[in-house]
Design an enzyme around this catalytic site. Structure first.
Site, PDB file in Angstrom:
ATOM      1  N   GLU A 207      -9.510  -2.117   5.589  1.00 63.67           N
ATOM      2  CA  GLU A 207     -10.134  -1.853   6.878  1.00 63.67           C
ATOM      3  C   GLU A 207     -11.317  -2.798   7.100  1.00 63.67           C
ATOM      4  O   GLU A 207     -11.784  -3.441   6.147  1.00 63.67           O
ATOM      5  CB  GLU A 207     -10.607  -0.390   6.915  1.00 63.67           C
ATOM      6  CG  GLU A 207      -9.487   0.640   6.738  1.00 63.67           C
ATOM      7  CD  GLU A 207      -8.654   0.842   8.006  1.00 63.67           C
ATOM      8  OE1 GLU A 207      -8.617  -0.057   8.875  1.00 63.67           O
ATOM      9  OE2 GLU A 207      -8.017   1.909   8.132  1.00 63.67           O
TER      10      GLU A 207
ATOM     11  N   ASN B 157      -7.173  -2.757  14.405  1.00 58.68           N
ATOM     12  CA  ASN B 157      -8.555  -3.173  14.151  1.00 58.68           C
ATOM     13  C   ASN B 157      -8.618  -4.396  13.231  1.00 58.68           C
ATOM     14  O   ASN B 157      -9.668  -4.715  12.686  1.00 58.68           O
ATOM     15  CB  ASN B 157      -9.352  -2.007  13.545  1.00 58.68           C
ATOM     16  CG  ASN B 157      -8.739  -1.518  12.235  1.00 58.68           C
ATOM     17  OD1 ASN B 157      -7.791  -2.117  11.730  1.00 58.68           O
ATOM     18  ND2 ASN B 157      -9.273  -0.440  11.682  1.00 58.68           N
TER      19      ASN B 157
ATOM     20  N   HIS C  17      -6.880  -4.757  10.380  1.00 61.46           N
ATOM     21  CA  HIS C  17      -6.664  -4.517   8.942  1.00 61.46           C
ATOM     22  C   HIS C  17      -5.384  -5.190   8.463  1.00 61.46           C
ATOM     23  O   HIS C  17      -4.434  -5.387   9.224  1.00 61.46           O
ATOM     24  CB  HIS C  17      -6.724  -3.028   8.582  1.00 61.46           C
ATOM     25  CG  HIS C  17      -5.590  -2.182   9.012  1.00 61.46           C
ATOM     26  ND1 HIS C  17      -5.742  -0.999   9.695  1.00 61.46           N
ATOM     27  CD2 HIS C  17      -4.241  -2.303   8.831  1.00 61.46           C
ATOM     28  CE1 HIS C  17      -4.569  -0.451   9.906  1.00 61.46           C
ATOM     29  NE2 HIS C  17      -3.642  -1.224   9.405  1.00 61.46           N
TER      30      HIS C  17
ATOM     31  N   ASP D  26       0.815  -1.216   0.000  1.00 59.55           N
ATOM     32  CA  ASP D  26       0.000   0.000   0.000  1.00 59.55           C
ATOM     33  C   ASP D  26       0.850   1.268   0.000  1.00 59.55           C
ATOM     34  O   ASP D  26       2.065   1.217   0.201  1.00 59.55           O
ATOM     35  CB  ASP D  26      -0.952  -0.008   1.210  1.00 59.55           C
ATOM     36  CG  ASP D  26      -0.278  -0.444   2.517  1.00 59.55           C
ATOM     37  OD1 ASP D  26       0.959  -0.372   2.603  1.00 59.55           O
ATOM     38  OD2 ASP D  26      -0.982  -0.843   3.447  1.00 59.55           O
TER      39      ASP D  26
HETATM   40  C1  GLP Z   1      -0.190   0.230   8.517  1.00 65.59           C
HETATM   41  C2  GLP Z   1       0.064  -0.620   7.277  1.00 65.59           C
HETATM   42  C3  GLP Z   1      -0.212  -2.075   7.557  1.00 65.59           C
HETATM   43  C4  GLP Z   1       0.479  -2.479   8.848  1.00 65.59           C
HETATM   44  C5  GLP Z   1      -0.097  -1.701   9.987  1.00 65.59           C
HETATM   45  C6  GLP Z   1       0.445  -2.113  11.345  1.00 65.59           C
HETATM   46  O1  GLP Z   1      -1.517   0.592   8.665  1.00 65.59           O
HETATM   47  N1  GLP Z   1      -0.712  -0.222   6.151  1.00 65.59           N
HETATM   48  O2  GLP Z   1       0.261  -2.844   6.454  1.00 65.59           O
HETATM   49  O3  GLP Z   1       0.325  -3.852   9.063  1.00 65.59           O
HETATM   50  O4  GLP Z   1       0.216  -0.343   9.739  1.00 65.59           O
HETATM   51  O5  GLP Z   1       1.486  -1.288  11.735  1.00 65.59           O
HETATM   52  P1  GLP Z   1       2.523  -1.615  12.875  1.00 65.59           P
HETATM   53  O6  GLP Z   1       3.394  -2.714  12.362  1.00 65.59           O
HETATM   54  O7  GLP Z   1       3.267  -0.337  13.066  1.00 65.59           O
HETATM   55  O8  GLP Z   1       1.738  -2.019  14.065  1.00 65.59           O
END
Ligand code: GLP
Length: 243
Positions: free
Chosen positions: A143, A136, A138, A67
């Site tokens: 989402e 959440n 995702h 993304d």
């Molecule tokens: C972002 C990314 C996700 C990732 C998530 C979790 O929203 N788009 O791909 O898994 O963050 O982030 P973290 O690893 O900092 O908890």
């Protein structure tokens, strides 16, 4: 799903890097799906170490990131282009032409999404997709409520996601929209590596791995994928019954 629990974040990151390194060694033209966020940072550091110290060769590797925020160009330090350069791309011998991140600043976002899907197909699909998990549930930026068959598209981010990611990055503001691979796109990967660390992820990991399979918790849809490895540190696994 295979669930592997490691004593701490460094162990988990090293194991994740080893799994990727094996895939790179195994396949003539490995195609990796990559994730951003704080979770895979240790894994990227270990991959860089394996490249520098043990000759891990990325020259035949193609990558597709999950993304990118809409409206940020690659030089914006908040962008996932920047993140990937910082943590992996500028440290290994990956051909820049083969390192793909959706163009969040495209003048034609829908066209960019279609192009991204086409590139993944042309590369022969994704061999190993790395995923983190949002608070959440995702995956990528899919989402809760995302269509299980969704493809790469422009998505609106949940308020909680923007706030969590903003606070983690120590940033003033983040865009409200992103381009994300869809759940359908992710589920076509031949193998998936789901990573989570820290006690803050324990409850969402419990719901994703042992709760009902529902689009309300996008990561729970991974229960229906035939080849998922989930690597956790102890705190993230603390609400699972692994006996
Ligand atoms: C972002 C990314 C996700 C990732 C998530 C979790 O929203 N788009 O791909 O898994 O963050 O982030 P973290 O690893 O900092 O908890």
């Amino acid at each position: 799903m295979q669930v592997l629990v490691y004593s701490d974040y460094d162990e988990m990151s090293a194991a994740a890097a080893r799994m990727i390194a094996s895939k790179i060694g195994e396949l003539p033209k490995p195609v990796l799906g990559l994730a951003t966020g704080s979770t895979p940072i240790g894994m990227y550091a270990e991959l860089v170490r394996l490249h520098n110290e043990e000759g891990l060769d990325f020259s035949n590797v193609t990558t597709f990131n999950l993304d990118e925020y809409c409206g940020l160009d690659a030089e914006d330090p908040r962008s996932y282009h920047w993140f990937m350069k910082e943590h992996l791309f500028s440290h290994v011998n990956l051909d820049p032409e083969k390192a793909h991140v959706p163009a969040g600043n495209s003048a034609d976002p829908d066209g960019e999404c279609a192009r991204y899907e086409r590139l993944i197909k042309e590369a022969g699909g994704i061999d190993l997709q790395v995923l983190g998990i949002g608070m959440n549930g995702h995956i990528g930026f899919n989402e809760p409520g995302s269509d299980p068959n969704s493809r790469t598209r422009v998505v609106r981010l949940a308020e909680q996601t923007i706030e969590v990611n903003r606070a983690k990055g120590g940033l003033n503001a983040l865009p409200g929209y992103a381009i994300s691979m869809g759940i359908g796109t992710i589920m076509e990967a031949r193998q998936i590596l789901l990573l989570a660390n820290g006690a803050g992820k324990a409850e969402i990991i419990r719901r994703a791995l042992t709760g009902p399979v529902t689009p309300d918790v996008p990561a729970s849809l991974l229960q229906t994928h035939p080849n998922v490895v989930c690597m956790l540190d102890k705190p993230a696994a603390s609400l699972l019954d692994l006996s």
